[in-house]
Structure formats: structure tokens, C-alpha cells
Enzyme design. Structure first.
Site: not given
Length: 331
Positions: A43, A213
């Protein structure tokens, strides 16, 4: 014990040779290589501060072990320096685990890191999106509010995967959401909360088709590019898609996939961020992926490759590589 002078000289020579060899290796490094740093990291948030590139990733481990975050800086995208434990749960009393997906921005000489924590599953749990502040890009960061900035599930969007976007008029927005839903909110000027839009709405739902997401937004040639991750984060089909709109609120109609696995290189390529070289139409994508040798869902590494556009402004599919990128200093 007296050490013979000859042994001292030999030891000194050995140290000198090792130092010279390390310098030579650093000079010989032509590309970043992928992954860009050692360790399990996912991420990644990529930023530029003070003519340095910065990457802020999630420490990719079991949720109960995700109690801190590291950062990495580089003058040229090739040589990276680790800044360990820039924030941890000791500095954020309400955060217990699952510190995820930092978003970092600079404002008025201060640096702010937005993060998800605790992986809340309902509105009776404590957790969500927090914000911390520091004096330098590497922190240390201290909790700004003593509580989550967003601690509720609104519009069925789990409060995770926040991205901070500054528009040309100076307004800061936060785009966030898991569980297949994406909200955009307007941040207060001091980042201590959110405030309603002019129409009175506070949480605007901007979810595009197939969104899961990891939202990202940037502006190029007057257009708003909205990017996100699709598929399951532990699976090989994890990928990045995008849309283009005329405002931060869209509407955003899915155009296509631009980042995905290459079965000869790595799987699960997704949850990314984007770097633009200041003043140039030159772009990089920083993302995580899973090495072919790994089956553990948490075994993800952070990588970088070039990102290109066609003449119509569409993003071309990214070729993921083992080589990474060549050196690019910021003038």
C-alpha cells in the site's frame, strides 16, 4: 593482549576495501530494481518533499503485528534510505493494530500522516482513519486528535485506505473506503475534522464500477484522474483501474485496467500511488506485488515502474519489471 601491527594494518585495509566496494556497488547501480527496498511492504504512498522522493508503505504482516510504520527516502528513485518507526501505536493511544495505507501531505511547514487502524467491522468498535503530525517528512509523528478523524462506517465504506488530494484552489479532500464503496470528504483547513460541502452533504459517494479499495486521485491537463484497486488483495487478480472526470466528484466511469500481474514476474499488483516529476509530464507508479515464490498473503513488496499516457490522455497499461527505473534526480 597486544595485537601485532601487521594484523591491525590488514584489518584497516580490509575495512577500506569493503567501504570502497560498497561505494562502487552504489555507483554501479543503474536502476532501482524491484522491489525497491527489502522487506514486506504494501500500500505505498509516494510523495516528493524537499526535492526528495518519499515512500510510506504499510508494514505487511499479520494485523496484530502492524503496530508501526516505516518510511523510505531517495534523491534519485534508485538509492533508498530507511526511516524506521516514524509512527507507532505508542503515539496513537486508540490504535491497537492494523495500521494501514498511510497518506502523507505537507501544509504550512508541518507534515501530516493519515492512516487506518484497528480494521473496524462495525460502528461499535473504536478505530478508523486517524491523523498525526510531525515537523519532518520522517517524523516522528504524534496523534493530532487523540481519536479517529473518521471512526464510523458511512455509505457502507469501511474507513480505510485514505488518500489526501489537494486541488488547485488549495482545498484538501480525503478520498477513502474499503468494502467496495468510496467516499470523498472535505477536510477542515487544520485537518482536525471534516466539513460539509456547499450543498450540505458531508460524505459524497463516488464509487466507480468494480471499485474495491485503494483510491488515488491526481490532476493532469485539467482532468481529474481517479484510480483504485480491484479484486482480492491476497489473490493474483488484484489490479488497478481508472476513470477520468471533470471534477473531484466525477462522475467517474471506469475506463480500463492499467496495472495487473505478469505471470512471469509477479502476481497481485495493486494498491498504488503516483509520482509526477515537478514541472514535467513525467510519471511513475509505485505499487505492491507478490513475488512468484510466495503464497502468504502478507508477503508483498513495494515496486516502481514508469507510467505513460497516450495522445488522448488515456493511461497506457503499465509494464511491471524486475529492473524498476533509472535514476531521476529532482532539479
Amino acid at each position: 593482549m597486544i595485537i601485532p601491527k601487521k594484523l591491525v594494518l590488514l584489518a584497516a585495509l580490509g575495512v577500506a576495501l569493503t567501504t570502497s566496494a560498497n561505494k562502487a556497488l552504489a555507483q554501479e547501480k543503474k536502476t532501482s530494481g524491484n522491489p525497491i527496498v527489502e522487506g514486506w511492504y504494501a500500500d505505498p504512498e509516494a510523495k516528493i518533499f524537499n526535492k526528495q522522493y518519499w515512500v510510506y508503505p504499510t508494514y505487511s504482516a499479520k494485523y496484530n503485528e502492524q503496530v508501526f510504520m516505516d518510511a523510505f527516502s531517495s534523491p534519485d528513485l534508485v538509492n533508498w534510505t530507511k526511516h524506521p518507526h516514524i509512527i507507532d501505536t505508542a503515539a496513537v493511544k486508540w490504535a491497537k493494530r492494523a495500521m494501514w495505507a498511510p497518506a502523507v501531505t505537507e501544509k504550512d511547514g508541518k507534515y501530516y500522516i493519515f492512516f487506518g487502524a484497528n480494521d473496524i467491522q462495525n460502528n461499535n468498535e473504536v478505530g478508523g482513519i486517524g491523523v498525526a503530525v510531525g515537523d519532518k517528512p520522517e517524523g516522528p509523528f504524534k496523534d493530532l486528535l487523540g481519536k479517529p478523524l473518521i471512526g464510523q462506517i458511512i455509505n457502507k465504506a469501511q474507513p480505510i485506505d485514505q488518500f489526501v488530494f489537494k486541488d488547485d484552489d488549495g482545498q484538501y479532500y480525503m478520498i477513502y473506503g474499503g468494502w467496495g464503496q468510496c467516499n470523498i470528504v472535505r477536510l477542515k483547513n487544520d485537518f482536525t475534522g471534516i466539513e460539509p460541502f456547499k450543498d450540505g452533504e458531508t460524505y459524497k459517494l463516488i464509487t466507480p464500477k468494480d471499485y474495491v479499495e485503494g483510491p488515488v486521485m491526481f490532476k493532469r491537463k485539467g482532468k481529474y484522474y481517479f484510480m483504485w484497486s480491484e479484486g482480492g488483495w491476497t489473490g493474483p487478480d488484484y489490479r488497478v483501474a481508472y476513470a477520468i472526470g471533470d471534477s473531484p466528484f466525477g462522475p467517474f466511469n471506469r475506463i480500463g485496467t492499467i496495472l495487473k500481474q505478469d505471470a512471469s514476474i509477479a502476481t497481485g499488483a495493486g494498491h498504488h500511488s503516483v509520482i509526477q516529476v515537478p514541472g514535467k509530464d513525467e510519471w511513475y507508479i509505485v505499487y505492491h506485488r507478490r513475488p512468484l515464490t510466495e503464497t502468504d498473503g502478507n508477503h508483498r513488496v513495494t515496486c516502481i515502474d514508469k507510467m505513460y499516457f497516450d495522445k488522448d490522455g488515456k493511461i497506457l497499461p503499465v509494464k511491471i519489471t524486475n529492473e524498476g527505473v533509472t535514476a531521476r534526480k529532482i532539479k
